[in-house]
Design an enzyme around this catalytic site. Structure first.
Site, PDB file in Angstrom:
ATOM      1  NE  ARG A 161      98.371 -44.309  12.055  1.00 47.95           N
ATOM      2  CZ  ARG A 161      98.408 -43.891  13.304  1.00 47.95           C
ATOM      3  NH1 ARG A 161      99.526 -43.610  13.787  1.00 47.95           N
ATOM      4  NH2 ARG A 161      97.405 -43.141  13.664  1.00 47.95           N
ATOM      5  N   GLY A 396      91.485 -50.454  10.536  1.00 49.04           N
ATOM      6  CA  GLY A 396      90.466 -49.787  11.810  1.00 49.04           C
ATOM      7  C   GLY A 396      90.777 -48.389  11.913  1.00 49.04           C
ATOM      8  NE  ARG A 398      98.984 -46.544  15.492  1.00 52.65           N
ATOM      9  CZ  ARG A 398      99.830 -46.678  14.707  1.00 52.65           C
ATOM     10  NH1 ARG A 398      99.854 -47.156  13.461  1.00 52.65           N
ATOM     11  NH2 ARG A 398     100.943 -45.987  15.110  1.00 52.65           N
ATOM     12  CB  CYS A 399      94.186 -48.418   9.172  1.00 49.42           C
ATOM     13  SG  CYS A 399      94.923 -50.255   9.907  1.00 49.42           S
ATOM     14  CG  MET A 400      90.247 -45.683   8.428  1.00 48.37           C
ATOM     15  SD  MET A 400      88.636 -45.751   8.477  1.00 48.37           S
ATOM     16  CE  MET A 400      87.938 -45.712   9.961  1.00 48.37           C
TER      17      MET A 400
END
Length: 408
Positions: A161, A396, A398-400
């Site tokens: 992200r 989490g 979204r970050c990945m």
């Protein structure tokens, strides 16, 4: 049709970029955790299995999964681009001895498979791997006090992200907060400049060579007219001024308003998406710890070219979101229901960092069971993924993930 198209956080996810954790995690040591922005060392085999489960959830729900390492390898297929990449990688790796540079060049050029070359640059390079005859410098005698790595690994790469963010039909190719992570953006640079599917087709609204720091975890697409950006530990107000001017005055985007969220500077709150994500047309997850100190600024075009109009909002967050989502209503669902201890624990494991893959359908870490139960009670379809090891990197679902195409 544009090769990139993301004007929402919630519309059906069609194409997404991931990076499967690799040998870069094996080069984390207790002494280098702080420098490499980790709090613990994930167990690679389990982390990869968890990541594969994440990718399967995305595929099972209709998303095409692309991998950063594959696109980067395809981008350097031409010999001259491959040579350019190797030289740039070496120059950005804080290696100063010409003898070491020569040995790095030899090592990397001897890797004939492009994907293996890309993975090696991600993994990092131990000085013992270099063909150094004699002692070329003081580094050969003493090395680094904490590590024998002459080129550091990039263990944060599975958080795709952050190095760039898709905005509409283009990208913000970011300048990362730390030197350790700023090298990660080289892969996106080569993909968007040289990959046959993307070269010449993707406008850049920010560039990795712009001085102020900005990271993708702070950039949220509310809709085609509204963008939200966090002023955070890793994104500066200067960067938001710069990207706002580029979007308003030097792009074809329809964005009319940028909402700047000034969040507390904290390791647990490192990006806007660690404390705040959109999960449906009128629903958002939020960490209760930011509700008191949160300030929101509205940024629009000023009267003159290159001028911004900035106003601090004097209304509630709910009313601001209700207005700019166009729904007339906004529901903030607090991490762990606002329970102080549970919220702190689950926020540390990214309880508010959800990936919405279609309106009301979200991917979450299974370990945040208090928050997940509350989300389900609010009518969300909650898809849980294993997270014992991936969560050690402090990011989490979204970050990945970096969405490349969503439905309009």
């Amino acid at each position: 049709m544009s090769v990139l198209s993301v004007t929402s956080e919630i519309k059906k996810l069609r194409k997404v970029l991931l990076h499967r954790p690799g040998a870069e995690l094996l080069h984390l040591t207790p002494d280098t955790l702080g420098e490499l922005l980790f709090d613990d060392i994930p167990f690679l085999k389990v982390a990869q299995a968890e990541h594969d489960a994440f990718a399967k959830i995305l595929r099972d729900n209709g998303a095409e999964v692309l991998y950063l390492e594959d696109l980067a390898a395809e981008a350097i297929k031409k010999p001259e681009i491959r040579t350019q990449f190797i030289e740039q990688f070496i120059n950005e790796s804080d290696v100063y001895s010409e003898k070491h540079k020569e040995s790095l060049r030899e090592l990397l050029n001897n890797i004939k498979d492009n994907k293996q070359l890309i993975l090696k640059t991600m993994e990092g390079i131990d000085i013992k791997e270099l063909n150094i005859k004699g002692n070329a410098s003081l580094v050969d005698f003493v090395g680094d006090s904490d590590s024998s790595m002459i080129v550091n690994p990039m263990p944060n790469l599975y958080f795709t992200r952050d190095p760039f963010a898709t905005i509409g039909n283009g990208v913000s190719l970011n300048r990362m907060f730390s030197v350790t992570r700023n090298r990660e953006t080289i892969y996106a640079e080569y993909i968007f400049d040289h990959h046959p599917d993307y070269a010449g087709k993707v406008p850049k609204f920010y560039d990795r060579y712009d001085p102020p720091h900005i990271e993708g975890g702070d950039i949220l697409n509310i809709n085609e007219k509204v963008l939200a950006i966090g002023i955070s530990q890793r994104t500066t107000a200067n960067a938001i001024d710069l990207i706002a001017k580029k979007i308003f005055f030097n792009s074809d985007l329809k964005i009319e308003t940028i909402l700047a969220f000034d969040i507390p500077v904290s390791r647990a709150f490192m990006h806007l998406d660690t404390v705040f994500t959109q999960i449906d047309h009128d629903k958002f997850t939020i960490h209760p710890g930011i509700l008191g100190p949160l300030r929101v600024f509205t940024i629009t075009k000023g009267a003159a070219k290159g001028e911004l109009k900035i106003v601090e909002n004097d209304t509630t967050l709910e009313k601001t979101l209700a207005q700019y989502t166009g729904t007339g209503h906004a529901e903030l669902i607090q991490c762990a229901g606002g329970d102080r201890i549970a919220a702190a624990r689950e926020q540390w494991n990214d309880g508010s960092n959800t990936l919405c893959i279609s309106p009301g359908t979200i991917v979450v870490y299974e370990r945040n069971d208090v928050t997940n139960e509350i989300l389900a009670k609010h009518g969300l379809k909650v898809l849980t993924m294993p997270s014992a090891e991936l969560s050690r990197g402090r990011g989490g679902p979204r970050c990945m993930s970096m969405p490349l195409v969503r439905d309009n």
